[in-house]
Design an enzyme around this catalytic site. Sequence first.
Site, PDB file in Angstrom:
ATOM      1  N   LYS A   1       8.696 -74.873 -87.279  1.00 22.07           N
ATOM      2  CA  LYS A   1       8.361 -73.520 -87.739  1.00 22.07           C
ATOM      3  C   LYS A   1       8.524 -73.389 -89.267  1.00 22.07           C
ATOM      4  CE  LYS A   1       7.448 -72.512 -83.613  1.00 22.07           C
ATOM      5  NZ  LYS A   1       7.944 -72.023 -82.383  1.00 22.07           N
TER       6      LYS A   1
HETATM    7  C1  LIG Z   1       8.115 -71.935 -80.916  1.00 19.07           C
HETATM    8  C2  LIG Z   1       7.764 -70.796 -80.063  1.00 19.07           C
HETATM    9  C3  LIG Z   1       8.616 -70.315 -79.052  1.00 19.07           C
HETATM   10  C4  LIG Z   1       9.855 -71.039 -78.592  1.00 19.07           C
HETATM   11  O1  LIG Z   1      10.746 -71.337 -79.563  1.00 19.07           O
HETATM   12  P1  LIG Z   1      11.715 -72.611 -79.435  1.00 19.07           P
HETATM   13  O2  LIG Z   1      12.674 -72.419 -80.568  1.00 19.07           O
HETATM   14  O3  LIG Z   1      10.874 -73.836 -79.580  1.00 19.07           O
HETATM   15  O4  LIG Z   1      12.382 -72.550 -78.107  1.00 19.07           O
HETATM   16  C5  LIG Z   1       8.242 -69.175 -78.373  1.00 19.07           C
HETATM   17  N1  LIG Z   1       7.099 -68.536 -78.644  1.00 19.07           N
HETATM   18  C6  LIG Z   1       6.234 -68.973 -79.576  1.00 19.07           C
HETATM   19  C7  LIG Z   1       4.995 -68.186 -79.850  1.00 19.07           C
HETATM   20  C8  LIG Z   1       6.533 -70.131 -80.306  1.00 19.07           C
HETATM   21  O5  LIG Z   1       5.646 -70.564 -81.218  1.00 19.07           O
END
Ligand SMILES: *Cc1c(COP(=O)(O)O)cnc(C)c1O
Length: 369
Positions: free
Chosen positions: A184
Amino acid sequence: MDDKILVTRSSMPELSEYMDEISDMWQTHWLTNMGPKHKKFQAELREYLGVENIDLFTNGHMSLELTLQAMNLQGEVITTPFTFASTTHAIVRNGLTPVFCDIDPDTYTMDTSKLEDLITDRTCAILPVHVYGNICNVEEIDRLAHKYELKVIYDAAHTFGETYKGNGIGSFGDAACFSFHATKVFNSIEGGAVCFKDKRLGEILYELKNFGIRGAEEVSAVGANAKLNEFCAAMGICNLRHVEREIDKRKTVVERYRSHLEGIEGIRLNIIQPDVKSNYAYFPVVFEEKVFGASRAEVFDKLAENGIGARKYFYPLTNTFSAFNGKFDVTETPVALHISKRVLTLPLYADLPLEEVDRICKIIQECKY
Ligand SMILES: *Cc1c(COP(=O)(O)O)cnc(C)c1O
């Protein structure tokens, strides 16, 4: 490592900066369970995100899953299928039923003109997603939630640090869940957070992330283990110092993409939303095959041949997952289906060289016929 360009590359501080941040842990031996790094990271995030209340979790998914549990919901949750598996799974794993609303063709977020028709007496909550950093129609969602007394939980995984009309995006809805996964805009290796309005909800969440333990001799709920450990918190503390600069660099990359791809027939770029301070999380491109000539698959393959990893994101839609055994009718979300078959997110990270952006765009332009 070879010279392949991947769709993303995790931000990291200098090694020495991280070593400095973790070094006192060799005195304290405090490695997890809401230690000093956790507290510091949490306080800094509250400030940076411009929210009133925040708690940290081991990842974004558990922040969503436990938020739904903490609200003690029953029945149907209205959401969208144009998202990561996590959003839908958080609903289903809570024994709730997802009801899929179609998406808006410009923002890829919940099409609120189709939302009210989906609300029934079984509906308990709305779980919209701020896709690619595009902000949902928060005003209309808020209006309908009030009218029908529904909870609103935003999946804000793509919107770290964004503001809408000057307000931190985490301050909308009853709760907003962030992800600090390595891929991210901002990461703590793995990590997540819930921003919430009701302090009572915060107390329940705090217990749920630690097995539901309330005190030394009391376990008050069937919780999970979703605590953010001290090493991850330390990574978050370091990365937070640099996130503004990283976002600025992403902006430069995005502007370079736009300068090449804007105005090409058959290519649709992400919209720029007024009143939003963007984090430049993703660069989605929709290829309308009939106009552009080449299909999404052809562009994807051509990029791959050149060592460039674009991503079909989000494809497939969550309401088509084999995990759900055909339980959902994908024809009920035709816009989401259309977009998911045609979208590619192009490589985007702070240190992506602009010459590589030029090369990627040239390959895409050569696909047009
Ligand atoms: C990355 C993501 C998640 C989950 O997050 P994690 O930290 O990987 O568990 C949930 N929703 C969206 C839209 C994402 O891009």
